[in-house]
Write a protein that holds these residues in place. Structure first.
Motif, PDB file in Angstrom:
ATOM      1  N   HIS A  16      42.854  45.484  25.895  1.00  0.00           N
ATOM      2  CA  HIS A  16      42.368  46.681  26.978  1.00  0.00           C
ATOM      3  C   HIS A  16      40.869  46.276  26.431  1.00  0.00           C
ATOM      4  N   ALA A  17      39.964  45.897  27.744  1.00  0.00           N
ATOM      5  CA  ALA A  17      39.143  46.219  27.527  1.00  0.00           C
ATOM      6  C   ALA A  17      37.900  47.897  28.074  1.00  0.00           C
ATOM      7  N   PRO A  18      36.960  48.339  26.273  1.00  0.00           N
ATOM      8  CA  PRO A  18      36.771  49.431  27.135  1.00  0.00           C
ATOM      9  C   PRO A  18      35.853  49.546  28.017  1.00  0.00           C
ATOM     10  N   ALA A  19      36.021  50.818  28.665  1.00  0.00           N
ATOM     11  CA  ALA A  19      35.264  50.936  30.133  1.00  0.00           C
ATOM     12  C   ALA A  19      33.626  51.003  29.950  1.00  0.00           C
ATOM     13  N   ASP A  20      33.042  50.736  29.066  1.00  0.00           N
ATOM     14  CA  ASP A  20      31.940  50.484  28.414  1.00  0.00           C
ATOM     15  C   ASP A  20      31.273  48.757  27.893  1.00  0.00           C
ATOM     16  N   SER A  21      32.604  47.989  28.177  1.00  0.00           N
ATOM     17  CA  SER A  21      32.208  46.747  27.585  1.00  0.00           C
ATOM     18  C   SER A  21      32.402  45.579  28.640  1.00  0.00           C
ATOM     19  N   PRO A  22      31.019  44.754  28.852  1.00  0.00           N
ATOM     20  CA  PRO A  22      31.269  43.768  29.821  1.00  0.00           C
ATOM     21  C   PRO A  22      32.757  43.582  30.180  1.00  0.00           C
ATOM     22  N   TRP A  23      33.380  43.029  28.912  1.00  0.00           N
ATOM     23  CA  TRP A  23      34.648  42.632  29.503  1.00  0.00           C
ATOM     24  C   TRP A  23      35.312  43.523  30.149  1.00  0.00           C
ATOM     25  N   ALA A  24      35.015  44.860  30.813  1.00  0.00           N
ATOM     26  CA  ALA A  24      35.696  45.608  31.302  1.00  0.00           C
ATOM     27  C   ALA A  24      36.000  44.540  33.212  1.00  0.00           C
ATOM     28  N   ARG A  25      35.235  44.777  32.977  1.00  0.00           N
ATOM     29  CA  ARG A  25      34.323  43.708  35.059  1.00  0.00           C
ATOM     30  C   ARG A  25      35.473  42.951  35.116  1.00  0.00           C
ATOM     31  N   TRP A  26      35.852  41.441  34.037  1.00  0.00           N
ATOM     32  CA  TRP A  26      36.384  40.795  34.328  1.00  0.00           C
ATOM     33  C   TRP A  26      37.847  41.172  33.814  1.00  0.00           C
ATOM     34  N   GLN A  27      38.620  42.071  33.443  1.00  0.00           N
ATOM     35  CA  GLN A  27      39.725  42.212  32.904  1.00  0.00           C
ATOM     36  C   GLN A  27      40.145  42.669  34.512  1.00  0.00           C
ATOM     37  N   VAL A  28      41.705  41.788  34.803  1.00  0.00           N
ATOM     38  CA  VAL A  28      42.543  41.879  36.204  1.00  0.00           C
ATOM     39  C   VAL A  28      43.442  43.520  35.580  1.00  0.00           C
ATOM     40  N   GLY A  29      43.224  44.292  35.265  1.00  0.00           N
ATOM     41  CA  GLY A  29      43.562  45.061  35.031  1.00  0.00           C
ATOM     42  C   GLY A  29      45.474  45.729  35.553  1.00  0.00           C
ATOM     43  N   PRO A  30      46.282  46.015  35.380  1.00  0.00           N
ATOM     44  CA  PRO A  30      48.026  45.939  35.666  1.00  0.00           C
ATOM     45  C   PRO A  30      48.209  46.393  37.020  1.00  0.00           C
ATOM     46  N   THR A 165      59.664  31.812  43.013  1.00  0.00           N
ATOM     47  CA  THR A 165      57.993  32.171  42.578  1.00  0.00           C
ATOM     48  C   THR A 165      57.720  33.431  42.144  1.00  0.00           C
ATOM     49  N   LYS A 166      58.402  34.252  42.914  1.00  0.00           N
ATOM     50  CA  LYS A 166      58.438  35.701  42.789  1.00  0.00           C
ATOM     51  C   LYS A 166      59.008  35.718  41.072  1.00  0.00           C
ATOM     52  N   GLN A 167      60.486  35.484  41.186  1.00  0.00           N
ATOM     53  CA  GLN A 167      61.378  35.173  40.658  1.00  0.00           C
ATOM     54  C   GLN A 167      60.746  35.151  39.169  1.00  0.00           C
ATOM     55  N   ARG A 168      60.094  33.795  38.885  1.00  0.00           N
ATOM     56  CA  ARG A 168      59.287  33.742  38.069  1.00  0.00           C
ATOM     57  C   ARG A 168      58.327  34.004  37.309  1.00  0.00           C
ATOM     58  N   TYR A 169      58.007  34.557  37.898  1.00  0.00           N
ATOM     59  CA  TYR A 169      56.508  36.512  37.937  1.00  0.00           C
ATOM     60  C   TYR A 169      57.386  37.488  37.082  1.00  0.00           C
ATOM     61  N   GLN A 170      58.441  37.339  37.451  1.00  0.00           N
ATOM     62  CA  GLN A 170      59.127  38.441  36.471  1.00  0.00           C
ATOM     63  C   GLN A 170      59.306  38.013  35.331  1.00  0.00           C
ATOM     64  N   HIS A 171      60.027  37.088  35.177  1.00  0.00           N
ATOM     65  CA  HIS A 171      60.667  35.670  34.006  1.00  0.00           C
ATOM     66  C   HIS A 171      59.745  36.253  32.938  1.00  0.00           C
ATOM     67  N   ILE A 172      58.541  35.456  33.488  1.00  0.00           N
ATOM     68  CA  ILE A 172      57.075  35.541  32.335  1.00  0.00           C
ATOM     69  C   ILE A 172      56.922  36.564  31.856  1.00  0.00           C
ATOM     70  N   LEU A 237      47.504  36.363  39.196  1.00  0.00           N
ATOM     71  CA  LEU A 237      46.842  37.161  38.033  1.00  0.00           C
ATOM     72  C   LEU A 237      47.515  38.632  38.719  1.00  0.00           C
ATOM     73  N   GLU A 238      47.850  38.548  40.054  1.00  0.00           N
ATOM     74  CA  GLU A 238      48.049  39.849  40.399  1.00  0.00           C
ATOM     75  C   GLU A 238      49.547  40.347  40.628  1.00  0.00           C
ATOM     76  N   ALA A 239      50.142  39.060  39.893  1.00  0.00           N
ATOM     77  CA  ALA A 239      52.213  39.118  39.302  1.00  0.00           C
ATOM     78  C   ALA A 239      51.404  39.094  37.682  1.00  0.00           C
ATOM     79  N   THR A 240      51.468  38.940  37.280  1.00  0.00           N
ATOM     80  CA  THR A 240      50.734  38.670  35.794  1.00  0.00           C
ATOM     81  C   THR A 240      50.777  39.436  34.788  1.00  0.00           C
ATOM     82  N   SER A 241      49.526  40.186  35.080  1.00  0.00           N
ATOM     83  CA  SER A 241      48.376  41.221  34.564  1.00  0.00           C
ATOM     84  C   SER A 241      49.183  42.404  34.494  1.00  0.00           C
ATOM     85  N   THR A 242      49.696  42.536  32.555  1.00  0.00           N
ATOM     86  CA  THR A 242      50.252  43.709  32.770  1.00  0.00           C
ATOM     87  C   THR A 242      49.712  44.874  31.345  1.00  0.00           C
TER      88      THR A 242
END
Length: 290
Positions: A16-30, A165-172, A237-242
């Motif tokens: 998980h990207a630190p809040a002050d990192s430029p990475w944070a803006r581009w990480q899709v939070g769970p 598709t939703k079932q596959r998201y859960q599998h993944i 991205l919405e369904a599988t960013s955990t």
């Protein structure tokens, strides 16, 4: 991910990207909702601090750092690292592998390029072939494409229903949770390029005879489905960013910046794992080799 013990906490922090990192803006939070790729500028360069030449020098330095850390990672043997590279055609998956991992020893780094499943693979569940290629302890495995093709191509072409598709998201998600809870750090990068940038890169493959092998007329048919693929990426991205396997969107119009961003995140992730060499063997203390 269970974060009750120190090892799990280290894995969580590494992902998980630190809040002050430029990475944070581009990480899709769970659990993030309404992911829209138009909100991520593919031409942005959040990790750049100088000219192209300076950034290229930094990529090389980072690749060498990763090589040293990979040696320690291999010796430590407590963790596994799976790096997933997803993106549209020409987004730079091959170039990322060369630029970020080109300095590492092949003894501990393995790359898998995924294509359409074979007939024997189709006879099993769609994750069967994937599970066989995940990294062993002490190893780094890089996926060029991945199991996410199974919630992209079939979705865009209407081969599976929304319910499937939703079932596959859960599998993944469950599959990646299994990996995470058994010591695998999962880094997922979506290489994000613009529509015009893809056109230029496809044209370059047409014009350069040495790149014809990279081009297929089918690429032009897939390009016509650009909007559908962008929507499919947003949904996955919405369904599988955990919490145990979050996504990072990488602005990739600049090949140098793409490599710089991913190399920085891989380096920082390895450093966060508190890697160490195994304890000294008492039997070797004072031993003299004649």
């Amino acid at each position: 991910m269970n974060t009750r013990n120190g090892k799990d906490q280290a894995l969580f922090q590494a992902l998980h990207a630190p809040a002050d990192s430029p990475w944070a803006r581009w990480q899709v939070g769970p659990g993030r909702r309404q992911v829209r790729l138009k909100d991520f500028d593919p031409g942005d360069k959040p990790f750049s601090k100088g000219s192209k030449a300076e950034d290229q020098a930094r990529v090389l330095a980072l690749a060498r750092e990763i090589d040293g850390l990979q040696n320690l990672f291999y010796a430590d043997g407590r963790h596994k690292l799976l790096v997933i590279l997803q993106g549209t055609d020409t987004s730079g998956k091959d170039g990322t592998i060369r630029g970020v991992f080109g300095q590492t020893s092949p003894l501990g780094v393995h790359t898998v390029g995924w294509k359409a499943p074979t007939e024997p693979e189709r006879a099993h569940d769609y994750l069967w072939r994937i599970h066989q290629q995940v990294p062993a302890a002490g190893h780094i495995t890089v996926f060029n494409r991945s199991h996410y093709e199974d919630v992209l191509v079939p979705v865009v072409n209407g081969w599976i229903t929304p319910e499937q598709t939703k079932q596959r998201y859960q599998h993944i998600n469950d599959f990646e949770r299994l990996l995470a809870e058994t010591g695998t750090v999962v880094l997922k990068f979506m290489l994000h390029i613009g529509f015009d940038e893809q056109r230029e890169r496809l044209q370059e493959r047409v014009d350069d005879v040495t790149k014809h092998w990279k081009f297929s007329l089918g690429d032009l048919e897939v390009r016509k489905q650009w909007t559908d693929y962008q929507k499919a990426y947003e949904d996955l991205l919405e369904a599988t960013s955990t919490a145990w396997a979050p996504w990072t969107v990488v602005p990739a119009n600049s090949k140098t910046h793409r490599n710089l961003m991913i190399a920085t995140i891989v380096r920082d992730t390895l450093q966060a794992l508190d890697l160490r060499f195994p304890p000294e063997d008492p039997a070797l203390k004072g031993l003299r080799v004649e």
